[in-house]
Design a protein around this motif. Structure first.
Motif, PDB file in Angstrom:
ATOM      1  N   VAL A 166     -54.487  38.992  11.680  1.00 39.32           N
ATOM      2  CA  VAL A 166     -55.619  38.631  10.812  1.00 39.32           C
ATOM      3  C   VAL A 166     -55.164  37.722   9.672  1.00 39.32           C
ATOM      4  N   SER A 167     -54.056  38.075   9.023  1.00 39.93           N
ATOM      5  CA  SER A 167     -53.616  37.275   7.872  1.00 39.93           C
ATOM      6  C   SER A 167     -53.246  35.855   8.287  1.00 39.93           C
ATOM      7  N   ASP A 168     -52.552  35.705   9.396  1.00 38.98           N
ATOM      8  CA  ASP A 168     -52.201  34.363   9.860  1.00 38.98           C
ATOM      9  C   ASP A 168     -53.427  33.607  10.363  1.00 38.98           C
ATOM     10  N   GLY A 169     -54.264  34.296  11.125  1.00 42.40           N
ATOM     11  CA  GLY A 169     -55.426  33.637  11.710  1.00 42.40           C
ATOM     12  C   GLY A 169     -56.456  33.187  10.699  1.00 42.40           C
TER      13      GLY A 169
ATOM     14  N   PHE B 174     -44.360  42.935  -2.451  1.00 48.97           N
ATOM     15  CA  PHE B 174     -45.251  41.784  -2.589  1.00 48.97           C
ATOM     16  C   PHE B 174     -44.542  40.569  -2.016  1.00 48.97           C
ATOM     17  N   GLU B 175     -45.245  39.817  -1.146  1.00 48.86           N
ATOM     18  CA  GLU B 175     -44.614  38.675  -0.487  1.00 48.86           C
ATOM     19  C   GLU B 175     -45.671  37.719   0.039  1.00 48.86           C
ATOM     20  N   PRO B 176     -45.282  36.454   0.237  1.00 48.71           N
ATOM     21  CA  PRO B 176     -46.217  35.540   0.891  1.00 48.71           C
ATOM     22  C   PRO B 176     -46.342  35.935   2.363  1.00 48.71           C
ATOM     23  N   THR B 177     -47.494  35.709   2.955  1.00 46.81           N
ATOM     24  CA  THR B 177     -47.647  36.087   4.357  1.00 46.81           C
ATOM     25  C   THR B 177     -46.771  35.256   5.271  1.00 46.81           C
ATOM     26  N   HIS B 178     -46.376  34.070   4.821  1.00 45.26           N
ATOM     27  CA  HIS B 178     -45.508  33.233   5.659  1.00 45.26           C
ATOM     28  C   HIS B 178     -44.060  33.675   5.594  1.00 45.26           C
ATOM     29  N   GLY B 179     -43.748  34.694   4.799  1.00 43.73           N
ATOM     30  CA  GLY B 179     -42.370  35.160   4.694  1.00 43.73           C
ATOM     31  C   GLY B 179     -41.490  34.082   4.101  1.00 43.73           C
ATOM     32  N   SER B 180     -40.328  33.896   4.665  1.00 43.79           N
ATOM     33  CA  SER B 180     -39.381  32.912   4.132  1.00 43.79           C
ATOM     34  C   SER B 180     -39.526  31.541   4.781  1.00 43.79           C
ATOM     35  N   ALA B 181     -40.506  31.378   5.660  1.00 43.87           N
ATOM     36  CA  ALA B 181     -40.751  30.105   6.360  1.00 43.87           C
ATOM     37  C   ALA B 181     -39.455  29.571   6.974  1.00 43.87           C
ATOM     38  N   PRO B 182     -38.813  30.355   7.852  1.00 43.68           N
ATOM     39  CA  PRO B 182     -37.491  29.995   8.364  1.00 43.68           C
ATOM     40  C   PRO B 182     -37.421  28.673   9.125  1.00 43.68           C
ATOM     41  N   LYS B 183     -38.526  28.216   9.707  1.00 50.61           N
ATOM     42  CA  LYS B 183     -38.430  26.958  10.458  1.00 50.61           C
ATOM     43  C   LYS B 183     -38.173  25.768   9.536  1.00 50.61           C
ATOM     44  N   TYR B 184     -38.345  25.954   8.226  1.00 53.94           N
ATOM     45  CA  TYR B 184     -38.110  24.867   7.273  1.00 53.94           C
ATOM     46  C   TYR B 184     -36.877  25.099   6.401  1.00 53.94           C
ATOM     47  N   GLU B 185     -36.102  26.151   6.663  1.00 53.65           N
ATOM     48  CA  GLU B 185     -35.018  26.521   5.770  1.00 53.65           C
ATOM     49  C   GLU B 185     -33.918  25.470   5.639  1.00 53.65           C
ATOM     50  N   LYS B 186     -33.725  24.641   6.628  1.00 54.71           N
ATOM     51  CA  LYS B 186     -32.646  23.660   6.572  1.00 54.71           C
ATOM     52  C   LYS B 186     -33.092  22.315   5.989  1.00 54.71           C
TER      53      LYS B 186
ATOM     54  N   GLY C 127     -54.648  27.894   3.834  1.00 53.86           N
ATOM     55  CA  GLY C 127     -53.481  27.920   4.701  1.00 53.86           C
ATOM     56  C   GLY C 127     -52.484  28.976   4.260  1.00 53.86           C
ATOM     57  N   LEU C 128     -51.431  29.147   5.048  1.00 52.41           N
ATOM     58  CA  LEU C 128     -50.423  30.165   4.743  1.00 52.41           C
ATOM     59  C   LEU C 128     -49.727  29.919   3.413  1.00 52.41           C
ATOM     60  N   GLY C 129     -49.707  28.682   2.955  1.00 53.63           N
ATOM     61  CA  GLY C 129     -49.081  28.367   1.675  1.00 53.63           C
ATOM     62  C   GLY C 129     -49.798  28.976   0.485  1.00 53.63           C
ATOM     63  N   PHE C 130     -51.011  29.506   0.701  1.00 51.31           N
ATOM     64  CA  PHE C 130     -51.783  30.135  -0.368  1.00 51.31           C
ATOM     65  C   PHE C 130     -51.953  31.637  -0.152  1.00 51.31           C
ATOM     66  N   ALA C 131     -51.521  32.143   0.987  1.00 50.62           N
ATOM     67  CA  ALA C 131     -51.824  33.520   1.374  1.00 50.62           C
ATOM     68  C   ALA C 131     -50.767  34.499   0.853  1.00 50.62           C
ATOM     69  N   CYS C 132     -51.123  35.158  -0.234  1.00 46.34           N
ATOM     70  CA  CYS C 132     -50.232  36.175  -0.794  1.00 46.34           C
ATOM     71  C   CYS C 132     -50.551  37.520  -0.145  1.00 46.34           C
ATOM     72  N   SER C 133     -49.623  38.460  -0.271  1.00 45.68           N
ATOM     73  CA  SER C 133     -49.891  39.770   0.324  1.00 45.68           C
ATOM     74  C   SER C 133     -49.126  40.857  -0.411  1.00 45.68           C
ATOM     75  N   ALA C 134     -49.572  42.080  -0.160  1.00 43.63           N
ATOM     76  CA  ALA C 134     -48.911  43.239  -0.740  1.00 43.63           C
ATOM     77  C   ALA C 134     -48.966  44.391   0.250  1.00 43.63           C
ATOM     78  N   ASN C 135     -47.923  45.155   0.275  1.00 45.08           N
ATOM     79  CA  ASN C 135     -47.867  46.417   1.009  1.00 45.08           C
ATOM     80  C   ASN C 135     -47.650  47.486  -0.054  1.00 45.08           C
ATOM     81  N   ILE C 136     -48.700  48.252  -0.337  1.00 46.73           N
ATOM     82  CA  ILE C 136     -48.643  49.204  -1.436  1.00 46.73           C
ATOM     83  C   ILE C 136     -48.686  50.625  -0.885  1.00 46.73           C
ATOM     84  N   GLY C 137     -47.631  51.348  -1.140  1.00 45.66           N
ATOM     85  CA  GLY C 137     -47.550  52.741  -0.720  1.00 45.66           C
ATOM     86  C   GLY C 137     -47.644  53.665  -1.915  1.00 45.66           C
ATOM     87  N   LYS C 138     -47.452  54.940  -1.657  1.00 44.25           N
ATOM     88  CA  LYS C 138     -47.544  55.932  -2.722  1.00 44.25           C
ATOM     89  C   LYS C 138     -46.434  55.750  -3.758  1.00 44.25           C
ATOM     90  N   ASP C 139     -45.225  55.453  -3.297  1.00 43.17           N
ATOM     91  CA  ASP C 139     -44.077  55.356  -4.202  1.00 43.17           C
ATOM     92  C   ASP C 139     -43.488  53.956  -4.327  1.00 43.17           C
TER      93      ASP C 139
END
Length: 136
Positions: A21-24, A47-59, A31-43
């Motif tokens: 859903v987040s990618d689609g 918090f991270e961008p939905t695109h993660g570290s964008a590894p295809k562009y790391e080099k 676009g993914l460059g604007f899509a922030c996200s959070a995984n919030i648990g009890k403890d």
């Protein structure tokens, strides 16, 4: 979700469906460059961008990944820890840069990511970050 995205402030799902859903539907926010996200648990909360570290562009040098999703994820974290005023100030700076339209990353220009986007006028990761900092 596509027709009336404003009806959905929060979507709760399992990891796989949430990723789909987040990618689609990231295009609804630019676009993914604007899509922030959070995984919030009890403890713990992450918090991270939905695109993660964008590894295809790391080099790529210079880096071209849009930093806005990371910055907005940090704003979500600030809200979570009770620093809403600071988050709002940063969000307003991001909004001002986007509205101004002078500094745009490749995804904002609707270009396919690659080493050639800088020559086509796209901002680097650092240039976008510096523009947002300048608005602060």
């Amino acid at each position: 979700l596509t027709k009336n995205p404003e009806d959905y402030g929060v979507i709760v799902s399992g990891n796989m469906f949430g990723d789909i859903v987040s990618d689609g539907f990231a295009g609804l926010v630019g676009g993914l460059g604007f899509a922030c996200s959070a995984n919030i648990g009890k403890d713990v909360a992450v918090f991270e961008p939905t695109h993660g570290s964008a590894p295809k562009y790391e080099k790529l040098d210079p880096p071209i990944v849009n930093p806005i999703a990371m910055i907005l994820s940090a704003c979500m974290m600030l809200d979570h820890i009770g620093e809403g005023k600071k988050a709002k100030k940063i969000q307003d700076a991001v909004a001002a840069v986007v509205a101004e339209g002078r500094v745009r990353t490749y995804d904002m220009m609707k270009l396919t990511g690659g080493a050639d986007v800088i020559a086509k006028g796209a901002a680097t990761t650092k240039q976008m970050t510096d523009a947002i900092i300048a608005k602060l």
